[in-house]
Design a protein around this motif. Structure first.
Motif, short mmCIF file in Angstrom:
data_model
loop_
_atom_site.label_atom_id
_atom_site.label_comp_id
_atom_site.label_asym_id
_atom_site.label_seq_id
_atom_site.Cartn_x
_atom_site.Cartn_y
_atom_site.Cartn_z
N MET A 1 0.55 5.93 49.82
CA MET A 1 1.88 5.72 51.54
C MET A 1 0.27 6.52 51.82
O MET A 1 0.56 7.68 51.47
N HIS A 77 -3.96 8.07 43.48
CA HIS A 77 -3.63 6.98 44.94
C HIS A 77 -4.02 7.87 45.75
O HIS A 77 -4.11 7.89 47.21
N GLU A 78 -2.75 8.45 46.00
CA GLU A 78 -2.75 9.70 46.99
C GLU A 78 -3.35 10.47 47.42
O GLU A 78 -3.78 10.66 48.25
N HIS A 81 -6.01 8.56 49.82
CA HIS A 81 -5.51 8.52 50.63
C HIS A 81 -5.79 10.27 51.53
O HIS A 81 -6.65 9.62 52.72
N ASN A 168 0.93 -2.53 47.53
CA ASN A 168 0.37 -1.60 48.39
C ASN A 168 0.17 -2.61 49.10
O ASN A 168 0.03 -1.61 50.64
N ASP A 176 0.60 0.69 53.27
CA ASP A 176 -0.81 0.27 53.17
C ASP A 176 -1.28 -0.78 53.91
O ASP A 176 -2.34 -0.94 55.03
ZN LIG Z 1 -1.17 4.29 49.36
#
Ligand SMILES: [Zn+2]
Length: 391
Positions: A1, A77-78, A81, A168, A176
């Motif tokens: 996210m 994952h974060e 981003h 996601n 996402d």
């Molecule tokens: Zn994400």
């Protein structure tokens, strides 16, 4: 996210873990709940069911390793981003892990749909890559006979990262997939507000679906996981609604600058005024909550009621404005042509007292406070209503 700064856990709340690649990593207190739940379900249910022949101690070790690597995967994952966002010129204030996963705090929204597709899309791509990596490791562990504990943990991580990637990708804002959907509609129609409404609609629908599925699951005899789904669905619906409000506000304020909504010619106070006089003659009598401070005609800072409250009351007759004020270097100072969005960001910085001083060629010409913004929004809505009725 990924998320813009508003609502929920904040980039400054929780516990600071340290920093990775220049991004500050924090964990929200709600995170401990999910950390414990994941550990508990792995060590007491999942691994003992899959490998009943292994000892309880081994199950605990597998649970610890699985939980730790699950959160490391979430963090990766974060981080993906955050790295792409920074590469696209949008700084990220930090990363927070909390009950429902993680959040990379972008300081603003992308200006181009293609940037948004990359920034939002890289997260699920990272989770897919991790799923593949852990799956390959579990196949290798089986082939080389590394033992059930290693195989169990790696295949769990392969599964959970795959689930994370798919979840996601659901096309509901602010997940996402919802961001990617918004960027695609934005690109196709050129209308960002419309694209946001579509993607938020997707987010609300998905939230409702989760709540219904959770309810059915609870009725079918799995109350804990059912209620958990209801809770996640409810959270997603709220998040989607808050994102829409924020976007509508942004659209409303777009095109306006600080000079449009400032209070012009604010009353100033001298840095030599005693604090008790400042309270009596200004804070108690006039409606303003802050005063720009001048020293021999020159702007040097700002004093708010909160600044004065930090000084013990028995010292108010001995100390002066200069002793309590926030120096100019720490105040939010904007130009008359600074966009409202930028001015709001500056006002929200800690220590700015929730206000921005509007300075033009070294001269103070106005001040913007939260109530100026609220009044301006009310006036805009009233005018929009008039225009709507007239046409
Ligand atoms: Zn994400």
């Amino acid at each position: 996210m990924t998320k813009d700064r508003e609502g929920g856990p904040t980039p400054t709340g929780g516990i600071r873990l340290g920093s990775i690649l220049g991004f500050e990593i924090r964990i929200d207190l709600s995170w401990f709940v999910i950390f414990f739940l994941v550990f508990w379900s792995l060590a007491v249910a999942v691994f003992p069911q899959q490998y009943p022949e292994l000892s309880g101690r081994t199950h605990l070790l597998m649970g610890s390793a699985g939980t730790f690597l699950f959160f490391a995967s979430l963090l990766a994952h974060e981080l993906s981003h955050a790295v792409v966002s920074r590469a696209k010129g949008i700084p990220v204030a930090g990363i927070t892990l909390f009950m429902f996963g993680g959040m990379a705090w972008a300081t603003r929204e992308p200006d181009r749909p293609n940037d948004e597709i990359l920034i939002a899309g890289v997260g699920p791509a990272m989770s897919f890559a991790l799923a593949g990596l852990f799956q390959a490791l579990s196949v290798a562990a089986t082939a080389y006979g590394l033992g059930d504990p290693v195989i169990g943990v790696t295949s769990y991580l392969g599964f959970i990262n795959l689930a994370l990637a798919i979840f996601n990708l659901v096309p509901g804002f602010p997940l996402d997939g919802g961001r990617v959907l918004r960027a695609l509609v934005w690109k196709a129609t050129g209308n960002k507000a419309k694209a946001t409404r579509w993607a938020v609609g997707g987010g609300r629908a998905f939230g409702a679906l989760l709540m219904i599925l959770g309810g059915l699951q609870a009725l079918a005899g799995a109350p804990v996981s059912g209620l958990w789904l209801v809770f996640i669905g409810w959270f997603l619906r709220n998040l989607a609604g808050a994102s829409l409000q924020q976007q509508l506000l942004r659209d409303l304020l777009a095109g306006f600058v600080a000079a449009d909504l400032m209070s012009p010619q604010p009353e100033v106070v001298s840095t030599r005024m005693p604090l008790d006089e400042l309270v009596r003659a200004h804070f108690m009598r006039l409606r303003y909550g802050s005063y720009p401070c001048v020293d021999q005609g020159e702007l040097v800072g700002m004093v708010t009621l909160e600044d004065v409250k930090r000084v013990p009351q028995e010292q108010w007759n001995r100390l002066q404005v200069a002793d309590a004020m926030t120096p100019l270097a720490e105040c939010a100072v904007v130009a008359p042509n600074t966009t409202v969005e930028q001015a709001l960001q500056d006002m929200n910085r800690p220590k700015s007292g929730g206000r921005a001083l509007v300075v033009d060629r070294g001269q103070l010409i106005g001040i913007v406070s939260a109530s100026d913004v609220t009044r301006w929004i009310q006036r805009l809505r009233a005018v929009e209503g008039l225009v709507g009725r007239a046409s």
